[in-house]
Design a protein around this motif. Sequence first.
Motif, short mmCIF file in Angstrom:
data_model
loop_
_atom_site.label_atom_id
_atom_site.label_comp_id
_atom_site.label_asym_id
_atom_site.label_seq_id
_atom_site.Cartn_x
_atom_site.Cartn_y
_atom_site.Cartn_z
N HIS A 1 129.04 37.66 -42.36
CA HIS A 1 129.27 37.77 -40.92
C HIS A 1 130.06 36.54 -40.46
CE1 HIS A 1 128.35 37.96 -36.65
NE2 HIS A 1 127.96 39.22 -36.83
N PRO A 2 130.99 36.70 -39.50
CA PRO A 2 131.78 35.55 -39.04
C PRO A 2 130.91 34.36 -38.64
CG PRO A 2 132.52 37.56 -37.96
CD PRO A 2 131.38 37.95 -38.84
N ILE A 3 129.76 34.64 -38.01
CA ILE A 3 128.87 33.55 -37.60
C ILE A 3 128.36 32.81 -38.84
CG2 ILE A 3 126.60 33.02 -36.59
CD1 ILE A 3 128.00 34.01 -34.31
N THR A 4 128.00 33.59 -39.86
CA THR A 4 127.47 32.99 -41.09
C THR A 4 128.54 32.13 -41.76
OG1 THR A 4 126.17 34.98 -41.34
CG2 THR A 4 126.23 33.51 -43.22
N ILE A 5 129.78 32.63 -41.74
CA ILE A 5 130.86 31.87 -42.38
C ILE A 5 131.01 30.51 -41.69
CG2 ILE A 5 133.34 31.79 -42.84
CD1 ILE A 5 133.32 34.84 -43.02
N VAL A 6 131.05 30.55 -40.35
CA VAL A 6 131.24 29.29 -39.61
C VAL A 6 130.01 28.39 -39.78
CG1 VAL A 6 131.47 28.32 -37.30
CG2 VAL A 6 132.83 30.28 -37.95
N GLN A 7 128.83 29.01 -39.73
CA GLN A 7 127.59 28.24 -39.87
C GLN A 7 127.57 27.52 -41.22
OE1 GLN A 7 123.97 30.07 -38.48
NE2 GLN A 7 122.88 29.42 -40.29
N ASN A 8 127.92 28.25 -42.29
CA ASN A 8 127.92 27.62 -43.62
C ASN A 8 128.87 26.43 -43.67
OD1 ASN A 8 126.07 29.46 -44.47
ND2 ASN A 8 127.51 30.73 -45.62
N LYS A 9 130.03 26.63 -43.03
CA LYS A 9 131.04 25.57 -43.02
C LYS A 9 130.49 24.32 -42.32
CE LYS A 9 135.76 27.27 -42.54
NZ LYS A 9 136.80 27.47 -41.54
N VAL A 10 129.92 24.54 -41.11
CA VAL A 10 129.42 23.40 -40.33
C VAL A 10 128.28 22.72 -41.07
CG1 VAL A 10 128.32 22.74 -38.16
CG2 VAL A 10 130.19 24.40 -38.14
N LEU A 49 132.46 29.32 -31.44
CA LEU A 49 133.23 28.71 -32.53
C LEU A 49 133.76 29.79 -33.49
CD1 LEU A 49 133.98 25.85 -33.31
CD2 LEU A 49 132.02 25.80 -34.83
N ALA A 50 132.90 30.77 -33.77
CA ALA A 50 133.30 31.85 -34.67
C ALA A 50 134.43 32.65 -34.04
CB ALA A 50 132.12 32.76 -34.98
N MET A 51 134.33 32.89 -32.74
CA MET A 51 135.37 33.65 -32.05
C MET A 51 136.71 32.92 -32.13
SD MET A 51 133.14 34.95 -28.83
CE MET A 51 134.41 35.77 -27.89
N MET A 52 136.65 31.60 -31.92
CA MET A 52 137.90 30.84 -31.97
C MET A 52 138.45 30.79 -33.38
SD MET A 52 137.04 27.74 -29.37
CE MET A 52 138.35 26.73 -29.99
N ASN A 53 137.54 30.69 -34.35
CA ASN A 53 137.98 30.61 -35.73
C ASN A 53 138.63 31.89 -36.23
OD1 ASN A 53 137.04 29.28 -38.72
ND2 ASN A 53 137.13 27.95 -36.92
N PHE A 54 138.16 33.00 -35.73
CA PHE A 54 138.65 34.27 -36.25
C PHE A 54 139.40 35.10 -35.22
CE2 PHE A 54 134.88 33.32 -38.90
CZ PHE A 54 135.56 33.09 -40.08
N ASP A 55 139.80 34.46 -34.13
CA ASP A 55 140.55 35.15 -33.07
C ASP A 55 139.83 36.39 -32.57
OD1 ASP A 55 142.43 33.24 -33.50
OD2 ASP A 55 143.69 34.50 -34.80
N ILE A 56 138.52 36.28 -32.38
CA ILE A 56 137.75 37.40 -31.84
C ILE A 56 137.68 37.21 -30.33
CG2 ILE A 56 135.46 38.51 -31.79
CD1 ILE A 56 135.10 37.44 -34.68
N THR A 57 138.04 38.23 -29.56
CA THR A 57 138.10 38.03 -28.11
C THR A 57 136.90 38.63 -27.39
OG1 THR A 57 139.45 40.00 -28.04
CG2 THR A 57 140.61 37.89 -27.94
N GLU A 58 136.05 39.32 -28.12
CA GLU A 58 134.95 40.06 -27.48
C GLU A 58 133.64 39.64 -28.12
OE1 GLU A 58 132.56 42.02 -25.76
OE2 GLU A 58 134.39 43.06 -25.14
N ILE A 59 132.79 38.91 -27.39
CA ILE A 59 131.56 38.35 -27.99
C ILE A 59 130.61 39.45 -28.47
CG2 ILE A 59 130.20 38.16 -25.84
CD1 ILE A 59 129.18 35.45 -26.90
N ARG A 60 130.65 40.60 -27.77
CA ARG A 60 129.70 41.66 -28.13
C ARG A 60 129.94 42.21 -29.53
NH1 ARG A 60 130.22 44.49 -22.29
NH2 ARG A 60 132.30 43.68 -22.65
N LEU A 61 131.13 42.01 -30.04
CA LEU A 61 131.45 42.46 -31.40
C LEU A 61 130.54 41.78 -32.42
CD1 LEU A 61 133.61 44.14 -32.96
CD2 LEU A 61 134.79 41.97 -33.36
N LEU A 62 130.16 40.53 -32.13
CA LEU A 62 129.39 39.76 -33.11
C LEU A 62 128.03 40.38 -33.40
CD1 LEU A 62 130.22 36.13 -31.91
CD2 LEU A 62 131.13 37.30 -33.91
N ASN A 63 127.42 41.01 -32.40
CA ASN A 63 126.12 41.65 -32.63
C ASN A 63 126.24 43.16 -32.80
OD1 ASN A 63 124.83 39.23 -32.38
ND2 ASN A 63 124.20 39.51 -30.27
#
Length: 341
Positions: free
Chosen positions: A107-116, A314-328
């Motif tokens: 998941h994009p959040i997981t990718i960013v979380q692992n990085k941080v 942060l995940a949205m900015m990293n992956f050019d996601i414009t809609e937060i609801r997509l994450l869940n």
Amino acid sequence: MDLKKILEEAILKIENIKTTEELASFYQEYLGKTGKVTDLMKLMKDIPNEEKKAFGMEVNNIKTTLHAEVEKKNKYFEEKKILDKIDNTKLVDLTIPSSKKIKGSLHPITIVQNKVIDIFLSMGFTVEDGNEIETEYNNFEAVNVPKNHPARDMQDTFYLDNGQVLKTHTSAAQNRIMKKYGTPLKAIFPGRCFRNEELDASHENTFFQIEGMMIDKNVSISNLIYFMKEMLTNVFGKEINVRLRPGFFPFVEPGFELDISCPYCGGKGCRVCKQGGWIELCPCGMIHPNVLKMGGIDPDEYQGFAFGLGFSRLAMMNFDITEIRLLNSGNIKALSQAKIK
Ligand code: PHE
């Protein structure tokens, strides 16, 4: 009566049998209740006494021989059935490529979380876990937000029947971590947070934050700026500048809003940063003396900084996601497009 001939004839017949049905009727014909061999037994009474024994033995011999022959043929048919089935089965071609499997992805959040997490681990921080259900004390009082304080209105809280809350921010773990480790302390604690928000393109009721905290002697705002700049430069893979603006949070004094130079245009101004060159990223500040005290740490001797970074953002900015609801959303097609950069 030529018993030998009867046996020979019968054996010849069996040899020519081609189906199980034929075999069944042969059985009836010879070995059934009114079959030929059974009938032979009935002739016994007409046989002269001295021949009776030999006759009986011979008939018995015919009987067991035919039984054995029928059995043999039956086995043959059974095996043939299996062999025919194998012959008729299509052979498996192991060289044909397999049908394409859909691969999962992080998941994009997981990718960013692992990085941080990786970056902070490399800078000597430990990674802590926080509860999703928290006491009011940990979520509010211990971070300097007493009951009836207006700051509680900044976060629309989900209260549970037992008086506990769904944690509204990762800061809820600060007190427990301070009590667990004492000083010096360098910890990050990622986690899922909940607020009773109206949903729109940039607001969710369930979102991810990562909190960071460093407490030691002589910790200052310079340390805060250094660690944030270092982490963000790593996450975005390019030099990121940060700036602080005053911001209010009851658990930090002074408190700041940290902005980053726009990673898209490098600060020149573009659509994403609304031509300003800066993007608001995360609140932070120097930990309030009351919070240190409640965590069992002497604020006259120790200082610390804390930040609360929104992972969703942060995940949205990293992956050019414009809609937060997509994450869940569980929309695998969309989410799996986020690749580790
Ligand atoms: N807990 C704050 C929030 O979620 C963020 C924050 C964390 C601010 C740490 C300052 C220091 O709004």
